[in-house]
Design a protein around this motif. Structure first.
Motif, PDB file in Angstrom:
ATOM      1  N   ASP A 138       0.801  -1.218   0.000  1.00 50.46           N
ATOM      2  CA  ASP A 138       0.000   0.000   0.000  1.00 50.46           C
ATOM      3  C   ASP A 138       0.840   1.277   0.000  1.00 50.46           C
ATOM      4  O   ASP A 138       0.296   2.373  -0.063  1.00 50.46           O
ATOM      5  N   ASP A 139       2.190   1.162   0.028  1.00 44.21           N
ATOM      6  CA  ASP A 139       3.025   2.353  -0.129  1.00 44.21           C
ATOM      7  C   ASP A 139       2.851   2.897  -1.548  1.00 44.21           C
ATOM      8  O   ASP A 139       2.715   2.133  -2.506  1.00 44.21           O
ATOM      9  N   LEU A 140       2.889   4.235  -1.685  1.00 47.00           N
ATOM     10  CA  LEU A 140       2.796   4.879  -2.995  1.00 47.00           C
ATOM     11  C   LEU A 140       4.202   5.283  -3.423  1.00 47.00           C
ATOM     12  O   LEU A 140       4.849   6.098  -2.765  1.00 47.00           O
ATOM     13  N   LEU A 141       4.673   4.706  -4.533  1.00 52.96           N
ATOM     14  CA  LEU A 141       6.041   4.925  -4.986  1.00 52.96           C
ATOM     15  C   LEU A 141       6.045   5.703  -6.294  1.00 52.96           C
ATOM     16  O   LEU A 141       5.146   5.566  -7.130  1.00 52.96           O
ATOM     17  N   LEU A 142       7.078   6.507  -6.489  1.00 48.52           N
ATOM     18  CA  LEU A 142       7.281   7.216  -7.750  1.00 48.52           C
ATOM     19  C   LEU A 142       8.295   6.436  -8.589  1.00 48.52           C
ATOM     20  O   LEU A 142       9.417   6.181  -8.129  1.00 48.52           O
ATOM     21  N   ILE A 143       7.907   6.057  -9.797  1.00 51.16           N
ATOM     22  CA  ILE A 143       8.803   5.332 -10.696  1.00 51.16           C
ATOM     23  C   ILE A 143       9.176   6.273 -11.831  1.00 51.16           C
ATOM     24  O   ILE A 143       8.353   6.597 -12.687  1.00 51.16           O
ATOM     25  N   ARG A 144      10.423   6.720 -11.859  1.00 53.34           N
ATOM     26  CA  ARG A 144      10.868   7.671 -12.877  1.00 53.34           C
ATOM     27  C   ARG A 144      11.161   6.963 -14.193  1.00 53.34           C
ATOM     28  O   ARG A 144      11.303   5.748 -14.246  1.00 53.34           O
ATOM     29  N   GLN A 145      11.279   7.767 -15.254  1.00 52.20           N
ATOM     30  CA  GLN A 145      11.576   7.203 -16.567  1.00 52.20           C
ATOM     31  C   GLN A 145      12.919   6.479 -16.533  1.00 52.20           C
ATOM     32  O   GLN A 145      13.915   6.985 -16.038  1.00 52.20           O
ATOM     33  N   SER A 157      -1.294   6.066 -11.357  1.00 50.53           N
ATOM     34  CA  SER A 157      -1.478   7.223 -12.240  1.00 50.53           C
ATOM     35  C   SER A 157      -2.507   6.866 -13.313  1.00 50.53           C
ATOM     36  O   SER A 157      -3.056   5.764 -13.327  1.00 50.53           O
ATOM     37  N   GLU A 158      -2.732   7.789 -14.240  1.00 56.05           N
ATOM     38  CA  GLU A 158      -3.692   7.523 -15.306  1.00 56.05           C
ATOM     39  C   GLU A 158      -3.227   6.369 -16.194  1.00 56.05           C
ATOM     40  O   GLU A 158      -4.023   5.551 -16.642  1.00 56.05           O
ATOM     41  N   HIS A 159      -1.943   6.317 -16.453  1.00 55.85           N
ATOM     42  CA  HIS A 159      -1.412   5.230 -17.274  1.00 55.85           C
ATOM     43  C   HIS A 159       0.091   5.136 -17.029  1.00 55.85           C
ATOM     44  O   HIS A 159       0.719   6.008 -16.426  1.00 55.85           O
ATOM     45  N   ALA A 160       0.706   4.049 -17.541  1.00 58.44           N
ATOM     46  CA  ALA A 160       2.156   3.847 -17.465  1.00 58.44           C
ATOM     47  C   ALA A 160       2.580   3.062 -18.695  1.00 58.44           C
ATOM     48  O   ALA A 160       1.852   2.194 -19.176  1.00 58.44           O
ATOM     49  N   MET A 161       3.757   3.380 -19.224  1.00 53.10           N
ATOM     50  CA  MET A 161       4.313   2.672 -20.365  1.00 53.10           C
ATOM     51  C   MET A 161       5.503   1.851 -19.861  1.00 53.10           C
ATOM     52  O   MET A 161       6.489   2.424 -19.388  1.00 53.10           O
ATOM     53  N   LEU A 162       5.406   0.520 -19.958  1.00 56.25           N
ATOM     54  CA  LEU A 162       6.414  -0.348 -19.355  1.00 56.25           C
ATOM     55  C   LEU A 162       7.030  -1.294 -20.369  1.00 56.25           C
ATOM     56  O   LEU A 162       6.332  -1.857 -21.220  1.00 56.25           O
ATOM     57  N   ASP A 163       8.336  -1.457 -20.259  1.00 57.58           N
ATOM     58  CA  ASP A 163       9.074  -2.447 -21.044  1.00 57.58           C
ATOM     59  C   ASP A 163       9.195  -3.700 -20.178  1.00 57.58           C
ATOM     60  O   ASP A 163       9.951  -3.733 -19.217  1.00 57.58           O
ATOM     61  N   PRO A 173       6.774  -2.278 -25.888  1.00 59.09           N
ATOM     62  CA  PRO A 173       6.354  -1.724 -24.596  1.00 59.09           C
ATOM     63  C   PRO A 173       4.836  -1.837 -24.422  1.00 59.09           C
ATOM     64  O   PRO A 173       4.071  -1.762 -25.384  1.00 59.09           O
ATOM     65  N   VAL A 174       4.416  -2.007 -23.195  1.00 59.01           N
ATOM     66  CA  VAL A 174       3.004  -2.228 -22.882  1.00 59.01           C
ATOM     67  C   VAL A 174       2.444  -1.005 -22.155  1.00 59.01           C
ATOM     68  O   VAL A 174       3.073  -0.496 -21.217  1.00 59.01           O
ATOM     69  N   ARG A 175       1.273  -0.552 -22.593  1.00 55.62           N
ATOM     70  CA  ARG A 175       0.625   0.592 -21.936  1.00 55.62           C
ATOM     71  C   ARG A 175      -0.390   0.066 -20.935  1.00 55.62           C
ATOM     72  O   ARG A 175      -1.343  -0.624 -21.289  1.00 55.62           O
ATOM     73  N   LEU A 176      -0.169   0.370 -19.664  1.00 52.57           N
ATOM     74  CA  LEU A 176      -1.052  -0.087 -18.597  1.00 52.57           C
ATOM     75  C   LEU A 176      -1.838   1.096 -18.042  1.00 52.57           C
ATOM     76  O   LEU A 176      -1.283   2.183 -17.819  1.00 52.57           O
ATOM     77  N   MET A 177      -3.134   0.870 -17.824  1.00 57.96           N
ATOM     78  CA  MET A 177      -3.998   1.923 -17.300  1.00 57.96           C
ATOM     79  C   MET A 177      -4.080   1.833 -15.776  1.00 57.96           C
ATOM     80  O   MET A 177      -3.559   0.900 -15.155  1.00 57.96           O
ATOM     81  N   ARG A 178      -4.754   2.788 -15.185  1.00 61.44           N
ATOM     82  CA  ARG A 178      -4.884   2.851 -13.725  1.00 61.44           C
ATOM     83  C   ARG A 178      -5.426   1.536 -13.161  1.00 61.44           C
ATOM     84  O   ARG A 178      -6.320   0.907 -13.734  1.00 61.44           O
ATOM     85  N   ASP A 179      -4.842   1.124 -12.057  1.00 59.77           N
ATOM     86  CA  ASP A 179      -5.225  -0.070 -11.300  1.00 59.77           C
ATOM     87  C   ASP A 179      -4.813  -1.388 -11.969  1.00 59.77           C
ATOM     88  O   ASP A 179      -5.137  -2.461 -11.461  1.00 59.77           O
ATOM     89  N   MET A 180      -4.097  -1.311 -13.095  1.00 65.93           N
ATOM     90  CA  MET A 180      -3.605  -2.547 -13.709  1.00 65.93           C
ATOM     91  C   MET A 180      -2.323  -2.995 -13.002  1.00 65.93           C
ATOM     92  O   MET A 180      -1.570  -2.184 -12.462  1.00 65.93           O
ATOM     93  N   ASN A 181      -2.094  -4.312 -12.994  1.00 60.41           N
ATOM     94  CA  ASN A 181      -0.963  -4.890 -12.260  1.00 60.41           C
ATOM     95  C   ASN A 181       0.364  -4.636 -12.978  1.00 60.41           C
ATOM     96  O   ASN A 181       0.453  -4.697 -14.199  1.00 60.41           O
ATOM     97  N   VAL A 182       1.400  -4.372 -12.184  1.00 59.12           N
ATOM     98  CA  VAL A 182       2.764  -4.161 -12.686  1.00 59.12           C
ATOM     99  C   VAL A 182       3.690  -5.150 -11.986  1.00 59.12           C
ATOM    100  O   VAL A 182       3.658  -5.274 -10.758  1.00 59.12           O
ATOM    101  N   MET A 183       4.532  -5.840 -12.771  1.00 66.10           N
ATOM    102  CA  MET A 183       5.483  -6.794 -12.199  1.00 66.10           C
ATOM    103  C   MET A 183       6.805  -6.104 -11.891  1.00 66.10           C
ATOM    104  O   MET A 183       7.287  -5.287 -12.676  1.00 66.10           O
ATOM    105  N   ALA A 192       7.304   9.453 -15.863  1.00 66.31           N
ATOM    106  CA  ALA A 192       7.217   9.000 -14.473  1.00 66.31           C
ATOM    107  C   ALA A 192       5.757   8.714 -14.105  1.00 66.31           C
ATOM    108  O   ALA A 192       4.837   9.395 -14.564  1.00 66.31           O
ATOM    109  N   PHE A 193       5.551   7.687 -13.282  1.00 59.35           N
ATOM    110  CA  PHE A 193       4.199   7.364 -12.830  1.00 59.35           C
ATOM    111  C   PHE A 193       4.249   6.891 -11.387  1.00 59.35           C
ATOM    112  O   PHE A 193       5.323   6.558 -10.856  1.00 59.35           O
TER     113      PHE A 193
END
Length: 632
Positions: A138-145, A157-163, A173-183, A192-193
């Motif tokens: 439940d910690d909120l982290l900032l992931i920079r580019q 965030s609204e979205h994130a672009m992940l490799d 690269p995959v575009r993930l929207m809010r509340d989608m899971n990130v590995m 940044a997101f």
């Protein structure tokens, strides 16, 4: 660099004892000479006995027993010179073998180094840097580019672009929207997101892959030396001849002579020399094989399991086709799209720019640029309003409705171009198959590979589409790292298995395979650590000469063993009949050793034949179809 100082010390002691004894003998002091020779033998014999005891406790019986018997018998019956010669040959062989083996495994420091040590956390309206272990669910982290995601979580965030290519094999690269899971282990390829952590670092995906690699390496049975596979038979023949010679002649010296001639230096020396030469030869073709055991295992491979992304394919988005929807030519479509994409760091945008440069197109300078990460870019090129991005992004800025581009091939990405309010063209991007792949697979089959299987974490439809027409024996997609390990284990029923991959998700399977091969130049550090073989150039075509060299080196080693042991058996019979003294037997064994070593060095001249065209080109020339003028 030599990594086993104790063995080097034993070699120096035995050489020193032999040299001092020879000097004393020539000085007319035979008694002192015998003491010097014996003193050089004792450390080697003691170390050998300790090693034999350890092996017997493990249930292993090796040819070292013959060497111990010959030295012990020679010392017991006063044949110290023969014992010293045997000690020098044996210690020299172990040093050579240790050098051939090298250090096949290093610590997992490179793999672990990729895991971030710290993270940036939102706390009370401020950002704070915290240790990885301090992250809680439940910690909120900032992931920079460009940063690697430290823990599993969801997009806040609204979205994130992940490799995620290092984890799933998905090249785009995959575009993930809010509340989608990130590995964890994925790389932020966009802006940044914020990430909402769902697990602690120790329980996350990336940490689990590290544990899988370590477990697979521990469970991987080590290969026996080629010499040991003939140990029981040779030991039985040696002891039988020595006992028979003593029994029928009544002279124990004949038994000593038999044991001295029987010292298995053709096995102890020829095998590591041939393998070291093979390692050196393979390295000349950009194939780094981590030790003699790995080379010997590589020579026996029957099944090849290969990853898709970055191995069969280039691992980067490339232009498959360019089409024009208006007055512009296809080259002009590429020009406007690439000129504007210079302002973006997105991997697809960079691939468009690279394609234009490969065709020698001089690009204009963009102005008034506005980018929406993960969607597209707008700006001005040569005074014209240009929009590049996804169909929805471009359609929202068109003066007239835009037709649906229709379904694309699996794994393809459609990039639309708008110029002055009208749809101007489209570019289709995909992770294309390497052009030399069919020829390479055919070459591998001609050199002993009986089964070739694809294993990828990518979607099944993408895997099938990319490999269409390839002569594969199986296609396995949507695989997790542990499922790749299971595939490796299940394929063992068909013979020794080689696994080739370049992503973090491949590392456990590489460690579990009989031979793991990593794409070293651009692949993940985890893969290079877990692998037995590293291709120093990111081109699978390098595997073919490596395989040919491995098979040739093993064949030469086997030839040296057969010839050397055949000559040794002949010498043993002569010694048993009284035609050779122990010292003469030791000298004869030295002559045999020189012969088999010279034969083993032929591994340095193994010729794998002409290299496939793509294997001789730089990575930058693994060109896309558009650079070769193939457009739709």
């Amino acid at each position: 660099m030599f990594h086993d100082p104790p063995k080097m010390v034993l070699l120096l002691l035995s050489a020193l004892g032999l040299a001092i004894g020879a000097g004393l003998w020539m000085a007319g002091m035979p008694g002192m000479a015998h003491w010097a020779w014996g003193a050089g033998v004792v450390p080697v014999l003691a170390a050998l006995c300790v090693e034999i005891i350890r092996s017997l406790i493990k249930g292993d019986v090796g040819l070292d027993i013959v060497a111990a018997l010959s030295m012990s018998a020679a010392l017991f019956f006063g044949e110290t010179l023969a014992a010293a010669v045997v000690a020098l040959m044996y210690s020299g062989g172990t040093v050579l073998e240790s050098f051939a083996e090298g250090r096949a495994r290093r610590e997992m420091r490179d793999l672990l180094a990729r895991v971030p040590r710290t993270a940036t956390r939102h706390r009370d309206g401020q950002l704070e840097k915290i240790a990885l272990d301090a992250i809680m669910p439940d910690d909120l982290l900032l992931i920079r580019q460009g940063e690697v995601v430290p823990v599993d979580g969801t997009v806040a965030s609204e979205h994130a672009m992940l490799d995620q290519s290092a984890l799933t094999g998905e090249a785009m690269p995959v575009r993930l929207m809010r509340d989608m899971n990130v590995m964890s282990g994925a790389t932020n390829a966009g802006e940044a997101f914020d990430l909402r952590a769902t697990r602690e670092a120790a329980d996350s995906t990336y940490a689990g892959i590290v544990r899988l690699v370590e477990a697979a390496q521990k469970s991987k049975a080590p290969m026996a030396r080629m010499a040991d596979r003939y140990s029981l038979l040779f030991l039985g023949v040696t002891v039988a001849l020595a006992v028979a010679a003593w029994w029928f002649s009544g002279d124990p010296i004949r038994a000593v002579a038999v044991l001295v001639v029987a010292t298995p230096c053709p096995l102890i020396l020829a095998v590591p020399v041939a393998l070291v030469a093979g390692l050196s030869r393979a390295a000349g073709f950009g194939v780094l094989i981590k030790g003699g055991k790995a080379l010997e295992a590589m020579a026996r491979i029957r099944t090849l399991i290969v990853d898709k992304t970055g191995t069969l394919t280039d691992g980067r988005p490339q232009i498959v086709s360019v089409s024009s929807s208006g007055e512009l030519t296809e080259d002009e479509v590429l020009y406007f799209a690439a000129a504007l994409d210079q302002a973006s760091q997105h991997p697809v945008a960079q691939a468009v720019v690279a394609a234009a440069h490969s065709k020698g197109i001089k690009l204009g300078v963009p102005s008034k640029v506005n980018e929406i990460p993960g969607e597209g870019v707008s700006g001005t090129i040569d005074g014209r309003d240009v929009v590049v991005g996804g169909m929805d992004f471009v359609a929202g800025r068109m003066a007239v409705p835009v037709r649906d581009g229709g379904p694309q091939e699996p794994g393809a990405v459609l990039v639309s171009l708008g110029v002055d309010g009208n749809l101007a063209g489209e570019l289709v991007m995909a992770d294309a198959l390497r052009s030399d792949t069919p020829m390479l697979l055919a070459g591998l089959r001609q050199n002993g590979i009986e089964r070739i299987v694809l294993a990828t974490g990518d979607r099944h439809a993408v895997a099938v589409a990319v490999t269409d027409g390839l002569a594969l024996d199986g296609v396995h997609a949507d695989l997790t790292p542990d499922q790749k390990v299971l595939l490796v284990l299940s394929e063992r029923k068909n013979g020794p298995v080689m696994m080739v991959g370049d992503g973090v998700n491949d590392a456990p399977a590489l460690a579990a395979a009989d031979v793991g091969v990593a794409m070293g130049a651009r692949g993940a550090a985890a893969s290079a650590e877990a692998a037995d073989v590293v291709l120093l150039v990111d081109n699978l075509a390098r595997l073919l000469p490596g395989l040919i060299v491995a098979r040739g080196a093993r064949r030469i080693a086997f030839q040296s063993v057969i010839v050397g042991i055949g000559l040794s058996v002949a010498g043993m019979i002569a010694a048993a009949l009284g035609y050779l003294t122990p010292v003469q037997g030791a000298v004869l064994q030295e002559v045999i050793d020189v012969a088999v070593i010279l034969n083993a060095l032929r591994s340095l001249r193994i010729d794998p034949g002409p290299m496939p065209p793509q294997a001789t080109q730089g990575e930058s020339q693994a060109a896309s179809p558009i650079s070769q003028g193939q457009t739709a």
